[in-house]
Design a protein around this motif. Structure first.
Motif, PDB file in Angstrom:
ATOM      1  N   CYS B  16       0.712  -1.107   0.202  1.00  0.00           N
ATOM      2  CA  CYS B  16       0.102  -0.139  -0.041  1.00  0.00           C
ATOM      3  C   CYS B  16       0.896   1.159   0.047  1.00  0.00           C
ATOM      4  O   CYS B  16       1.900   1.480   0.609  1.00  0.00           O
ATOM      5  N   THR B  17       0.581   2.290  -0.891  1.00  0.00           N
ATOM      6  CA  THR B  17       1.424   3.300  -0.966  1.00  0.00           C
ATOM      7  C   THR B  17       1.057   4.613  -0.632  1.00  0.00           C
ATOM      8  O   THR B  17       1.450   5.573  -1.066  1.00  0.00           O
ATOM      9  N   ILE B  18      -0.099   4.454   0.071  1.00  0.00           N
ATOM     10  CA  ILE B  18      -0.620   5.772   0.635  1.00  0.00           C
ATOM     11  C   ILE B  18       0.425   6.740   1.579  1.00  0.00           C
ATOM     12  O   ILE B  18       1.162   5.878   2.317  1.00  0.00           O
ATOM     13  N   VAL B  70       1.254   1.151   5.361  1.00  0.00           N
ATOM     14  CA  VAL B  70       1.151   2.433   5.152  1.00  0.00           C
ATOM     15  C   VAL B  70       2.447   3.109   5.114  1.00  0.00           C
ATOM     16  O   VAL B  70       3.340   2.410   5.890  1.00  0.00           O
ATOM     17  N   LYS B  71       2.836   3.784   4.257  1.00  0.00           N
ATOM     18  CA  LYS B  71       4.080   4.604   4.191  1.00  0.00           C
ATOM     19  C   LYS B  71       3.890   5.886   4.812  1.00  0.00           C
ATOM     20  O   LYS B  71       3.175   6.738   4.176  1.00  0.00           O
ATOM     21  N   TYR B  72       4.434   6.098   5.860  1.00  0.00           N
ATOM     22  CA  TYR B  72       4.319   7.766   6.659  1.00  0.00           C
ATOM     23  C   TYR B  72       5.540   8.470   6.102  1.00  0.00           C
ATOM     24  O   TYR B  72       6.618   8.136   6.387  1.00  0.00           O
ATOM     25  N   ASP B  73       5.459   9.557   5.746  1.00  0.00           N
ATOM     26  CA  ASP B  73       6.477  10.299   5.444  1.00  0.00           C
ATOM     27  C   ASP B  73       7.176  10.985   6.709  1.00  0.00           C
ATOM     28  O   ASP B  73       6.652  11.251   7.850  1.00  0.00           O
ATOM     29  N   MET B  74       8.796  10.885   6.453  1.00  0.00           N
ATOM     30  CA  MET B  74       9.254  11.389   7.524  1.00  0.00           C
ATOM     31  C   MET B  74       9.789  12.864   7.476  1.00  0.00           C
ATOM     32  O   MET B  74       9.854  13.133   6.357  1.00  0.00           O
ATOM     33  N   LEU B  98      12.099   0.876   6.403  1.00  0.00           N
ATOM     34  CA  LEU B  98      12.333   2.187   5.756  1.00  0.00           C
ATOM     35  C   LEU B  98      12.320   2.328   4.346  1.00  0.00           C
ATOM     36  O   LEU B  98      12.827   1.173   3.676  1.00  0.00           O
ATOM     37  N   ASN B  99      11.878   3.347   3.949  1.00  0.00           N
ATOM     38  CA  ASN B  99      12.146   3.452   2.441  1.00  0.00           C
ATOM     39  C   ASN B  99      12.778   4.965   2.230  1.00  0.00           C
ATOM     40  O   ASN B  99      12.254   6.063   2.643  1.00  0.00           O
ATOM     41  N   ILE B 100      14.032   4.720   1.768  1.00  0.00           N
ATOM     42  CA  ILE B 100      15.012   5.880   1.562  1.00  0.00           C
ATOM     43  C   ILE B 100      14.975   6.196  -0.042  1.00  0.00           C
ATOM     44  O   ILE B 100      15.529   5.298  -0.901  1.00  0.00           O
ATOM     45  N   ASP B 101      14.521   7.062  -0.453  1.00  0.00           N
ATOM     46  CA  ASP B 101      14.461   7.613  -2.088  1.00  0.00           C
ATOM     47  C   ASP B 101      14.127   6.430  -2.842  1.00  0.00           C
ATOM     48  O   ASP B 101      14.910   6.026  -3.889  1.00  0.00           O
ATOM     49  N   GLY B 102      13.024   5.493  -2.520  1.00  0.00           N
ATOM     50  CA  GLY B 102      12.724   4.492  -3.407  1.00  0.00           C
ATOM     51  C   GLY B 102      13.339   3.225  -3.155  1.00  0.00           C
ATOM     52  O   GLY B 102      12.708   2.129  -3.539  1.00  0.00           O
ATOM     53  N   ALA B 103      14.253   3.122  -1.881  1.00  0.00           N
ATOM     54  CA  ALA B 103      14.687   1.768  -1.461  1.00  0.00           C
ATOM     55  C   ALA B 103      14.159   1.331  -0.134  1.00  0.00           C
ATOM     56  O   ALA B 103      13.967   2.002   0.611  1.00  0.00           O
TER      57      ALA B 103
END
Lengths: 385, 385
Positions: B16-18, B70-74, B98-103
């Protein structure tokens, strides 16, 4: 233990920030590393020992492979996948990380290992002699996680205990015990994981090159509980924990031969330093010692005065030779300073004192796990015979 | 096992990419998670169950905390440190990245756990009943890593074996055995690590709420070796490995009571499905079953026809009740589809057949490890009595 020096040493070892662009032409015989996660194609290793890492990072500006103290720039393809290679690495196991836009993170392709003070990625460069630590179809011992509460540190601690194949079968046989310690910024998982201690002993015992033995792998970090606001620098109590808690627990729980002739101790780097002090302070408990890439005069390369060094414990060479069954030192031929100097100074002292010992050099390896796997492989063959 | 459905289910659960911006005001009582790496201050959890992650990523454009689908912006501070928070999470253990610039990478702050088909980060949200799976100063059993070669799969496999406190002491006592399986995209490390199976049993046995027992935790993925170019979809042979290899090995190596009355089997999700088939096909081997968040009619919610379901094994309710000592089902109250429907349809069938069983609901938990820790805690108390 000189924490200040250690910190400087590790800073030098791990934070080198040279970027090296890919200008070489690699041999295209890359294969997935043997310590990758199941089903993961990357990282890979080729026959030159180069590491090729790959990660999807669609929006990253800069991705680097951080291994052996060098950061190698990776290159992005049109799908957002970054790929890059290192220079040839030494044979054996190495810790490494990826760096994504300034974040140092584990590579999602590998299993994780505790070293350099963190759980991080590891890679295995196939070694010419890898057979001795390989998983083979021989009888396998068990590695048991043993949790205990330490009154001395007022905390839960853990050791891993290797019991050789057949231990469960015959409830009467008793076994000698090797206490085997990790290095600085590592923990009790080091030897049974990247150290392959269980596989090394499985193979040696199956080939009848080593006596079946129990191996106890504990955590060398143990501190006195700090109370009050005036608490200063933490005081290591690992020797007390080993002598007063670990050994009695192991002798009560496992079928050990509980005398000094059937108890050996060894360690790598910081662990070599710690265990040398422990055996010399407790000759009623241990009869054999192995120091892998370390000695208790670390980090000094100065001549050792045996009348004062470790309270004069090496001063009477003849008495020493009578008491110690195996005194063993090992070092890689590519170890960085200060190890060759400090181990060299220690050997000079031993020779001056007429102390008998075995010295082993691991060809082509540095201050890393292949040196220590080989050291264990050599040392274990001499024990309890 | 319906891999296709599983894949779709997991895709829905994990990708899910919200993006959710931080608009709430969190309670400022964050504490480091109990499964952080030693000395790591982040991630943290507050009393609302929010997760706060933090990572240095000087040059990143976008960093997200990826938890619970859910992905929460840091948000970045002036030193390049990104910090962000999730919405309140359910009590218990959760996988996250964690997602860092798409990784998508593990958080360097946590220990790592195998789940969702990868080694990745985990976080522990303190639960109201966390005492039952806590590490306490009670006698602790051992968890042993047991490596073996499977002729059926032609590969090395591994199981973890819990032996209760006191097992080593008295070499004559024999113990009943629970075979306990993980779920899909997990492995044999699940139960002894994030499942806390050893601590749950240590605590139950110390409180005399459960009979001392051995627990065997193996890997539910086992396939027939594929040969030739015409190799099709891999064929699962886990039941054969369990019956022909694992059980004989455990009975030979450990002091078990090797009869059906003293052998139970249980599993979670995919493992519940697998182990139900195994017990029903091998009633001479097992007398008790536990299905945690799963049944063999998965993923169907349709009415079950007992004359055909699992070859009619549930057709004779009276015979079933005579043979089975404990038949146990558990489910979290917040489980997503299709679990409530498929477990519900299965229970209806049991009731229609007059089959006696125990049903447990874990309050406020979904298809996650707190549901399964609680299930084990309940189920183990009924076994071998």
């Amino acid at each position: 233990m000189k924490f200040k020096n250690k910190a400087v040493f590790f800073a030098a070892l791990f934070t080198c920030t040279i970027s090296i662009a890919q200008t070489h032409k690699s041999l295209e015989d890359f294969k997935p590393s043997s310590v990758n996660q199941p089903g993961k194609a990357f990282p890979q290793v080729n026959s030159e020992g180069r590491v090729r890492a790959s990660i999807l990072a669609t929006d990253a500006k800069k991705v680097q492979l951080d291994i052996g103290g060098v950061k190698y720039d990776m290159v992005k393809d049109d799908k957002g996948v970054w790929t890059g290679e290192s220079a040839p690495q030494d044979e054996g196991f190495h810790y490494y990380q990826l760096n994504i836009d300034g974040a140092s993170v584990p590579d999602p392709g590998t299993k994780y290992f505790y070293g350099a003070g963190r759980w991080g990625s590891g890679i295995e460069i196939p070694a010419v002699d890898q057979d001795f630590y390989a998983l083979k179809d021989v009888p396998h011992g068990l590695v048991s996680e043993n949790i205990y509460f330490s009154k001395i540190t007022n905390s839960f601690r853990r050791c891993f205990v290797y019991t050789p194949a057949g231990y469960e079968k015959d409830a009467k046989t008793r076994y000698p015990v090797l206490y085997l310690q990790h290095g600085s910024f590592e923990d009790e998982t080091g030897w049974p994981t990247q150290g392959n201690a269980n596989l090394i002993l499985d193979n040696l015992i199956a080939a009848q090159k080593a006596v079946p033995m129990i191996i106890v792998m504990d955590n060398g970090y143990a501190y006195k509980p700090q109370t009050g606001e005036s608490a200063g620098r933490p005081v290591s109590v690992f020797e007390e924990v080993m002598i007063q808690e670990i050994i009695p627990m192991i002798d009560a729980k496992f079928r050990t031969i509980a005398d000094r002739e059937h108890r050996a101790i060894a360690g790598l780097s910081m662990g070599a330093n710690q265990t040398m002090r422990i055996i010399m302070n407790n000759l009623d408990k241990f009869a054999s010692y192995g120091g892998f890439s370390g000695t208790s005069n670390y980090p000094s390369s100065m001549e050792i005065d045996p009348t004062t060094f470790l309270d004069g414990k090496f001063n009477d060479g003849a008495a020493f030779n009578k008491q110690i069954k195996v005194f063993w030192l090992g070092l890689g031929t590519k170890e960085p300073n200060p190890f060759p100097g400090s181990v060299g100074a220690f050997r000079k002292m031993l020779e001056k004192q007429g102390i008998k010992y075995t010295y082993y050099e691991s060809p082509g390896t540095a201050h890393e796990w292949l040196t220590w796997r080989r050291s264990l492989n050599q040392y274990a063959q001499l024990l309890f015979k």
